[in-house]
Design an enzyme around this catalytic site. Structure first.
Site, PDB file in Angstrom:
ATOM      1  N   HIS A   1     -35.868   0.312  17.185  1.00 46.39           N
ATOM      2  CA  HIS A   1     -35.018  -0.245  16.136  1.00 46.39           C
ATOM      3  C   HIS A   1     -35.060  -1.767  16.217  1.00 46.39           C
ATOM      4  O   HIS A   1     -35.072  -2.341  17.312  1.00 46.39           O
ATOM      5  CB  HIS A   1     -33.571   0.224  16.260  1.00 46.39           C
TER       6      HIS A   1
ATOM      7  N   ASN B   1     -29.992  -5.343   9.244  1.00 47.98           N
ATOM      8  CA  ASN B   1     -30.953  -4.292   9.574  1.00 47.98           C
ATOM      9  C   ASN B   1     -30.805  -3.129   8.613  1.00 47.98           C
ATOM     10  O   ASN B   1     -29.841  -3.029   7.864  1.00 47.98           O
ATOM     11  CB  ASN B   1     -30.743  -3.814  11.021  1.00 47.98           C
TER      12      ASN B   1
ATOM     13  N   CYS C   1     -35.966   0.359   9.427  1.00 47.48           N
ATOM     14  CA  CYS C   1     -35.683  -0.923  10.082  1.00 47.48           C
ATOM     15  C   CYS C   1     -36.867  -1.883  10.046  1.00 47.48           C
ATOM     16  O   CYS C   1     -36.731  -3.042   9.638  1.00 47.48           O
ATOM     17  CB  CYS C   1     -35.209  -0.690  11.515  1.00 47.48           C
TER      18      CYS C   1
END
Length: 244
Positions: free
Chosen positions: A205, A217, A154
């Site tokens: 994240h 993402n 990420c």
């Protein structure tokens, strides 16, 4: 995804509430039950879209089976299908290609997402988004920081994309959280970062908001892809939107 999955709702939605296959004849009610069941499976699969989809087709007993063997893979799905077919005395069990079928529709429109900045960001939002879009469908790779790794994680996806326009966002999701400033949710704009706490406390994240409730993402279930902010809020602690 909804177009393809609706074709399977009549059979599997009836079974999900203990009725025989095809027992529900009202299409609208069938879809309502199917969506509710899939949402439950998605939660049990901890947001892993591939595992959730295959479990929707096989039944949620596949979730534990797969997790005990390292998670979803086509090989694990085939093993489970063979095992269940033998146990039931059937020639086949479920569709081992179900994930591939559905993901064609789930990812089919990804490349058509258009992001238009409004000039409030300190960078060209369209330019950064277009860089990320080049890698849609690439697998999630822990520690992946460049295309040479075969995929991104990420923070690596954001780090790489912003580096191409001369903005340094090196580091983990927590590092990127610390380098950005909070934005009230009623003031969010494309280009803002969105953060969640997944496997550990703090920011673990991150993605970039692209508008319409979506963010781009790199995640372990879909690789580089678009995700729904609201869906992720239902799965993980939400740490908010932030801006460079």
């Amino acid at each position: 995804m909804n177009v393809y999955m609706s074709c399977g709702f009549k059979k599997q939605s009836s079974e999900s509430i203990g009725l025989p296959p095809g027992a529900i004849t009202d299409p609208e009610y069938s879809i309502q039950i199917g969506v509710k069941y899939f949402a439950e499976v998605m939660k049990q699969a901890k947001g892993d879209i591939n595992l959730a989809l295959q479990s929707y087709n096989f039944g949620n007993g596949f979730i534990g089976y797969a997790l005990e063997r390292g998670g979803y893979s086509k090989e694990i799905a085939t093993q489970f299908s063979s095992m269940m077919a033998a146990k039931q005395g059937w020639s086949r069990y479920g569709d081992t290609n179900y994930v591939d079928h559905v993901m064609r529709y789930y990812n089919g429109g990804n490349g058509n997402v258009v992001v238009v900045g409004d000039g409030t960001q300190s960078f060209n939002v369209e330019e950064v988004h277009n860089i990320m879009k080049e890698y849609l469908g690439r697998p999630y790779v822990w520690g992946g920081r460049t295309p040479a790794a075969g995929g991104f994680d990420c923070c690596g996806l954001l780090e790489y994309a912003f580096a191409q326009i001369g903005i340094e966002m090196y580091g983990t999701a927590q590092s990127q959280y610390n380098k950005t400033k909070p934005v009230p949710e009623d003031q969010i704009r494309p280009g803002d970062f969105v953060f969640f706490s997944t496997y550990k406390p703090g920011a673990s994240h991150v993605g970039m908001y692209v508008g319409n409730g979506q963010f781009i993402n790199a995640n372990s279930s879909g690789g580089t892809s678009y995700s729904s902010v609201e869906e992720w809020k239902n799965l993980y602690p939400f740490l908010g939107f932030r801006r460079i």
